[in-house]
Design a protein around this motif. Sequence first.
Motif, short mmCIF file in Angstrom:
data_model
loop_
_atom_site.label_atom_id
_atom_site.label_comp_id
_atom_site.label_asym_id
_atom_site.label_seq_id
_atom_site.Cartn_x
_atom_site.Cartn_y
_atom_site.Cartn_z
N THR A 29 4.49 5.81 -0.36
CA THR A 29 3.43 4.83 -0.17
C THR A 29 2.78 5.00 1.19
O THR A 29 1.56 5.03 1.32
CB THR A 29 3.98 3.40 -0.32
OG1 THR A 29 4.51 3.25 -1.64
CG2 THR A 29 2.90 2.37 -0.09
N ASP A 30 3.61 5.12 2.23
CA ASP A 30 3.10 5.26 3.59
C ASP A 30 2.31 6.55 3.79
O ASP A 30 1.35 6.58 4.57
CB ASP A 30 4.24 5.19 4.61
CG ASP A 30 4.83 3.79 4.72
OD1 ASP A 30 4.24 2.82 4.18
OD2 ASP A 30 5.91 3.66 5.35
N SER A 31 2.70 7.60 3.09
CA SER A 31 2.01 8.88 3.24
C SER A 31 0.76 8.98 2.36
O SER A 31 -0.01 9.92 2.49
CB SER A 31 2.96 10.03 2.90
OG SER A 31 3.22 10.05 1.51
N THR A 69 3.78 0.69 -5.67
CA THR A 69 4.37 0.48 -4.35
C THR A 69 5.54 -0.48 -4.47
O THR A 69 5.57 -1.32 -5.36
CB THR A 69 3.32 -0.09 -3.38
OG1 THR A 69 2.85 -1.34 -3.87
CG2 THR A 69 2.15 0.86 -3.20
N ARG A 122 -0.03 5.47 -4.66
CA ARG A 122 -0.97 4.40 -4.37
C ARG A 122 -0.86 3.23 -5.33
O ARG A 122 -1.01 2.09 -4.95
CB ARG A 122 -2.38 4.94 -4.37
CG ARG A 122 -2.58 5.93 -3.25
CD ARG A 122 -3.94 6.52 -3.29
NE ARG A 122 -3.93 7.68 -2.42
CZ ARG A 122 -4.94 8.05 -1.70
NH1 ARG A 122 -6.06 7.39 -1.75
NH2 ARG A 122 -4.85 9.11 -0.93
N ILE A 150 8.87 4.03 -0.35
CA ILE A 150 8.21 3.61 0.89
C ILE A 150 7.56 4.80 1.57
O ILE A 150 6.42 4.73 2.02
CB ILE A 150 9.22 2.90 1.82
CG1 ILE A 150 9.64 1.56 1.22
CG2 ILE A 150 8.63 2.71 3.21
CD1 ILE A 150 10.83 0.92 1.91
N GLU A 151 8.29 5.90 1.63
CA GLU A 151 7.77 7.12 2.26
C GLU A 151 6.50 7.60 1.54
O GLU A 151 5.50 7.93 2.17
CB GLU A 151 8.84 8.21 2.23
CG GLU A 151 8.39 9.55 2.78
CD GLU A 151 9.46 10.62 2.59
OE1 GLU A 151 9.09 11.74 2.21
OE2 GLU A 151 10.65 10.31 2.79
N ARG A 161 7.89 -5.21 7.00
CA ARG A 161 6.69 -4.80 6.28
C ARG A 161 5.86 -6.00 5.82
O ARG A 161 4.64 -5.98 5.88
CB ARG A 161 7.07 -3.93 5.08
CG ARG A 161 7.66 -2.59 5.47
CD ARG A 161 8.06 -1.77 4.27
NE ARG A 161 6.94 -1.15 3.59
CZ ARG A 161 6.32 -0.05 3.99
NH1 ARG A 161 6.70 0.56 5.09
NH2 ARG A 161 5.32 0.45 3.28
#
Length: 108
Positions: A14-16, A23, A20, A11-12, A59
Motif C-alpha cells: 500500500t505504501d509503495s 488496503t 491501491r 502495508i508495504e 497510521r
Amino acid sequence: ENAEALLRRMIEYTDSGKLRKVTPNTIVYNSVIHAWSRASHRPEAPYRALEILQGMRARAFAEGMVDQSICPDVITYTTVINAFAQQANIEKAEEVFEMMFQDYNDYG
C-alpha cells in the motif's frame, strides 16, 4: 506469525503504491490481533498484539488526522486487553484500557 507477515506485506504494498484498491483496514488489523490473542501459549503473543495495535494507531491518527478505515475500535482494544488478561498481566491490560479511553477522548 503468518497473518502478521501478510499484514506487513499489505502495508508495504500500500505504501509503495503497488496495492491501491485493497488496503489493510480495521477488520484486517483486528484479524491479525485476534490471531495473536489466541496464541496464549506463547509469552510474546500479547506484546505482538499490542505492537500491531500501536502500529495501527500510528497510521490511523497520523498528523492529527483520523483515518476511519483503520481506526482501532472496541474489538481491537478488548482483544489486546484479553490477550494480556489470559496471561494474568493485569497491569498491561489496564494500560491498553487507558489507551482506549484516551484515544476515544482525543479522536472520538
